[in-house]
Design an enzyme around this catalytic site. Structure first.
Site, PDB file in Angstrom:
ATOM      1  N   HIS A 199       0.869  -1.182   0.000  1.00 43.75           N
ATOM      2  CA  HIS A 199       0.000   0.000   0.000  1.00 43.75           C
ATOM      3  C   HIS A 199       0.910   1.238   0.000  1.00 43.75           C
ATOM      4  CE1 HIS A 199      -2.794   2.942   1.851  1.00 43.75           C
ATOM      5  NE2 HIS A 199      -3.771   2.168   1.415  1.00 43.75           N
ATOM      6  N   ASP A 241       2.848  -5.040   7.927  1.00 41.57           N
ATOM      7  CA  ASP A 241       1.685  -4.186   7.735  1.00 41.57           C
ATOM      8  C   ASP A 241       0.454  -5.081   7.870  1.00 41.57           C
ATOM      9  OD1 ASP A 241      -0.478  -2.769   6.866  1.00 41.57           O
ATOM     10  OD2 ASP A 241       0.440  -2.041   5.014  1.00 41.57           O
ATOM     11  N   GLN A 289      -4.664  -5.245   6.708  1.00 40.58           N
ATOM     12  CA  GLN A 289      -5.687  -6.136   6.153  1.00 40.58           C
ATOM     13  C   GLN A 289      -5.714  -7.498   6.829  1.00 40.58           C
ATOM     14  OE1 GLN A 289      -7.994  -5.238   4.076  1.00 40.58           O
ATOM     15  NE2 GLN A 289      -7.157  -3.269   3.430  1.00 40.58           N
ATOM     16  N   LYS A 329     -10.763  -0.591   9.969  1.00 38.26           N
ATOM     17  CA  LYS A 329     -10.931  -1.753   9.096  1.00 38.26           C
ATOM     18  C   LYS A 329     -11.321  -3.004   9.887  1.00 38.26           C
ATOM     19  CE  LYS A 329      -7.347  -0.167   5.873  1.00 38.26           C
ATOM     20  NZ  LYS A 329      -7.958   0.331   4.633  1.00 38.26           N
ATOM     21  N   CYS A 342      -4.765   2.543  -3.688  1.00 41.69           N
ATOM     22  CA  CYS A 342      -3.544   3.006  -3.028  1.00 41.69           C
ATOM     23  C   CYS A 342      -2.387   2.047  -3.238  1.00 41.69           C
ATOM     24  CB  CYS A 342      -3.773   3.248  -1.541  1.00 41.69           C
ATOM     25  SG  CYS A 342      -4.807   4.680  -1.233  1.00 41.69           S
TER      26      CYS A 342
END
Ligand SMILES: Cc1ncc(COP(=O)(O)O)c(C=O)c1O
Ligand SMILES: Cc1ncc(COP(=O)(O)O)c(C=O)c1O
Lengths: 158, 413, 413, 158
Positions: free
Chosen positions: B122, B199, B202, B225, B367
């Site tokens: 991202h 990261d 998600q 999220k 993104c």
């Protein structure tokens, strides 16, 4: 299923038609002005070549582009709308169209624009798509602005 | 038990209609919807104990402080952090990444050092490193990708060198759905003495996360999220590293002692939290974690894996002409993210068409511009699932896409 | 009309009781309470149009984007900014100040340059400059203060030199209540070519603010102190300056174009907003601004000035032995902030005593440690008013303090 | 007005009494250990001087400090409580007291501590004030830790 909703935007199939069969796509042998606009977010592109008669009359225009239906239709519709106009008239049309697209819905009637351009105005119902319809007009402004030195001062956009 | 219909009842927004059609919300990779419980936690805070935290001697302030720190504790436990003082509140995953790039990066990345990323990062896990590398004259490298949207792990050993100071990788790609082998990546990074950043924007919302098992040095994610409110994100850092890090933002709350000349810093984690924190939304995220725990993250993952399998089959059966579905087709290494492109129909047009049927999908570069461009397209349509999505909704999506293709191709209905 | 009893009905928390006593909330300089309207705006967002903003083609995303940008417009109009693209969302005033120190400061403050502050700055408008000065070998100077807690403006001319690059001043002191002559300060700064920053954390909530009239280059404030939610703050910067500033946080949302090698930046104000913004709380702050506008900021200021006058008189009449009330005694240059110290009774003990009577006050250094120390004390008790406070509540406060002094001094009741 | 609520914390006036008239405040001529603790947030301070008999017995202790009633009372009460204890006993008392203060309310009875120390334990009802009560114990730990080299290893706090 009911397609009426979708037809708000692709009304009378004008946009769909112009998108599938864009007009004025043949490259010009001679041209006086070129204009381009790119939207990096969605990758959409519009390019124009313009051939003038004398210093002022848009005699021929060539459109090429890449992107969504609204972008393609806008480029195609615009190319038809400005053919035969003077640079000054095209500039004024562009200013009027862009202003009209940016006004809140309801503040101006679609009727302001005759013919097929009024189909494009209906994109206002999809605010997020307005910029798709405006990209071609940016390319037109880009082209016309290059004519600055050759046109009378009073025909410049404000 | 995981009863998706009962779960849906907890989400007020899911009973909305869009142009007369029931909302089919498939833009979960952008942000998730919120259950009543989380909304109630916010209202409860503002109606019953809103006050600034820390060092207040009055009742409201004490209660706010307790609940605020409770929420940190919940998040800490959720990712199995050794201790809640390693959990720093930020606004979002992006701020967490910038905090690392400024605070750890400025001190530890030097000229010629290498940072290894994946090509599916991202922007938020790419641009801060580009900027750091520019400031420091460091080098950014990328692990090559295979055709199916997975990392070519065979190339990693030669890419991690003694100059590598950081390996940073997305756990689950928001653009492809790919679930990367982060544990393996982390081991390889550590073998060469590099730090390892995950990261989890998600992954944390969609599967169990265990920082001690992952053995990552940094983990970042966003509350919005994972059923939580907007405006709250998380940074986890291993203690040894966090202890060496200088503050990023300075000012109120993060100081121990201040004179007109200089200041000293508060203990972890407040040292990294300047100014009045986002108290309500921290508490809201704590409540989201409670909700997720009540379902069980294993169950969430299973539900989404089933949905992914179902959707993969449905798209295969529909056999849509000119439709390109990106990402791996093994649900074991794929989250519920469906990015695709259709020849002839532009993603925006498809997005608008689906919206008119109540189906919310995202269109664009998600993104991840360089990745999407490397797929040879300017934009994709992305449908992404969460725990409240159903097979029925997958059907509506596949039918909608099918219809759109017909409509745009030949104007027939 | 400004009807305080009607206003109070809008604030659910104000009907709470603490240890059986009605809550008397006098900790407004720390954070304000929220009206129903603001809480409802948050709930409405989460229940009806929660979605990630910008570039989404689906209905929820369009609605969220519209309302999010509407809120920016409202805040922009509230401070009379020329345009809403000069209004950058941050988490709080502290982050706004850090953004300036990093983005503007790194590029514009050089060795030997001078930054002029007041001695009554909040840590958030002190420590970031100390840190910047340390990195740059710049010099921080302070405008001297007079005995009554006002700035000695006679000294300003000699303190602003051609080396001065920034004058940064709190508009209303959170520790003393002093309202500083920021317009005059700004003129003096600009005469020498220095930039002028106003910390409006305590002024924007309590009086009309007009950045064009103030002619400030930077203005910072926090939503949570002006009826808005926690987690949202504002930075206003004059266009000429904002145009020259490099981004602070990088990543999603703030880019125009990204390749694997480099990125270019989005237009103002998004260039300064990395990652998913705090959508709900921005909208909540917009709703707080609506509420304040419906009352009229002139009326808010008048109400608080009356309350301040009343409180000054009540304290004077009570004539409490050994009680020191800090700050100017002219309500024209004083906000509704009452910081005081009592010989013999420690602020903490007084704070605890008052809390048991339902009176919420703050005790400590109010994030202005060096100032409070310069008053010769380690901590003060601070009662601070807002638009929903009443004369009756001032009475309860003065009676409570009177009683506490008696109780602690001789144990009588 | 009803003062019962306030008396939760200033119960039996023990705290108030110790705060107004702190014990063991005379400076010692000779002392073996000193300990200090400061809370920069509220400016509270505690200082001890300790005079040992032999290497282990706390014979005399001097307390000085500045701060809130709870801090002052804690210093004063502590000075009384450790007088006559061995260093090891004092260390153990300190560990036990600090642990007890940090446990959630209800998990241990105030009765664990006899005499006046039990008044101090009631500060637990005001969590935000617990650190006020603990500052003196930090200063004690500071003092006792300086005796490390001279005391038997098994008497060290864990
Ligand atoms: C004058 C002043 N400046 C700055 C701040 C910092 O505000 P925040 O904590 O919301 O960042 C405050 C808040 O206490 C303040 O009173
Ligand atoms: C993989 C990944 N990383 C980082 C981010 C950034 O999250 P946020 O926008 O909440 O900062 C996102 C969100 O889109 C993401 O999907």
């Amino acid at each position: 299923m009911d397609q009426n909703n979708i037809d708000d935007i692709y009304r009378d199939r004008v946009i769909l038609d112009h998108c599938r069969n864009p007009r004025n796509t043949s490259l010009l042998d001679h041209f006086d002005l070129t204009g381009d606009a790119i939207n990096p977010f969605c990758g959409d592109e519009v390019h124009f070549q313009i051939g003038l008669r004398g210093e002022n009359l848009i005699e021929r225009i060539q459109f090429s582009g890449d992107g969504c239906a609204i972008n393609m239709a806008s480029g195609s519709l615009l190319s038809e709308a400005v053919t035969g106009l003077t640079v000054k008239e095209a500039t004024q049309l562009s200013i009027r169209f862009v202003e009209s697209m940016r006004k809140p819905i309801g503040e101006n009637a679609e009727g302001e624009f005759i013919g097929e351009l009024s189909a494009l105005i209906s994109v206002k119902n999809f605010p997020v798509r307005v910029k798709c319809a405006l990209l071609a007009w940016s390319a037109l402004e880009d082209a016309l602005s290059k004519n600055k030195s050759t046109i009378e001062p009073d025909s410049l956009p404000m | 038990m995981f009863d998706v219909e009962k779960i849906r009842d907890d989400f007020p927004i899911l009973s909305k209609t869009i142009y007369g059609n029931p909302l089919v919300y498939l833009d979960n990779a952008a942000t998730s919807q919120k259950p009543r419980q989380v909304i109630d936690a916010l209202v409860d805070y503002y109606e019953n104990y809103n006050a600034n935290v820390h060092r207040g001697v009055h009742t409201l302030s004490m209660e706010a402080t307790d609940k605020f720190e409770d929420a940190r504790e919940k998040v800490s436990t959720f990712i199995n952090s050794e201790s809640s003082d390693l959990v720093v509140w930020t606004r979002n995953a992006s701020e967490s990444l910038n905090l690392i790039a400024y605070s750890w990066g400025e001190a530890n990345v030097h000229e010629g050092d290498e940072i290894l990323l994946t090509p599916m990062e991202h922007h938020s896990n790419l641009v801060p490193w580009q900027e750091l590398a520019r400031r420091k004259n460091a080098v950014i490298k990328f692990i090559p990708m295979r055709g199916n949207g997975t990392l070519d792990m065979d190339k990693v050993d030669e890419l991690i060198t003694e100059r590598t100071v950081l390996v940073s990788a997305v756990h689950m790609s928001n653009a492809l759905g790919t679930i990367n082998p982060v544990r393996e990546l982390g081991e390889k990074a550590h073998q060469q003495g590099a730090k390892f950043l995950v990261d989890g924007a998600q992954s944390v919302p969609h599967m169990p996360t265990n920082v001690q098992e992952l053995d990552c040095d940094f983990l970042v994610f966003s509350g919005h999220k994972m059923l939580g409110p907007t405006g709250i994100g998380v940074l986890y850092v291993k203690r040894d590293i966090l202890n060496t890090m200088e503050p990023f933002l300075t000012g109120g709350e993060m100081v121990l002692d201040v004179s007109y000349q200089e200041a000293s810093w508060a203990d972890l984690p407040m040292k990294f939290e300047a100014g009045t924190p986002n108290i309500a939304d921290s508490i809201g995220l704590g409540s989201a974690v409670d909700y997720l725990n009540s379902l069980g993250m294993e169950n969430v993952r299973t539900h989404e894996k089933n949905l992914t399998t179902y959707a993969l089959n449905r798209f295969k059966k529909a056999d849509l002409d000119g439709m390109d579905l990106f990402g791996p087709d093994d649900p074991e290494i794929r989250g519920g993210v469906f990015s695709f492109n259709t020849v002839d129909v532009h993603p925006h047009d498809l997005g608008t068409f689906l919206d008119r049927k109540g189906i919310a999908v995202r269109t664009g570069h998600h993104c991840a511009m360089p990745l999407v461009r490397s797929l040879g397209v300017a934009a994709t349509v992305r449908a992404s699932f969460y725990l409240y999505n159903t097979e029925r909704e997958v059907d509506i999506l596949v039918d909608g896409v099918t219809e759109a293709l017909r409509y745009f191709r030949d104007g027939s209905e």
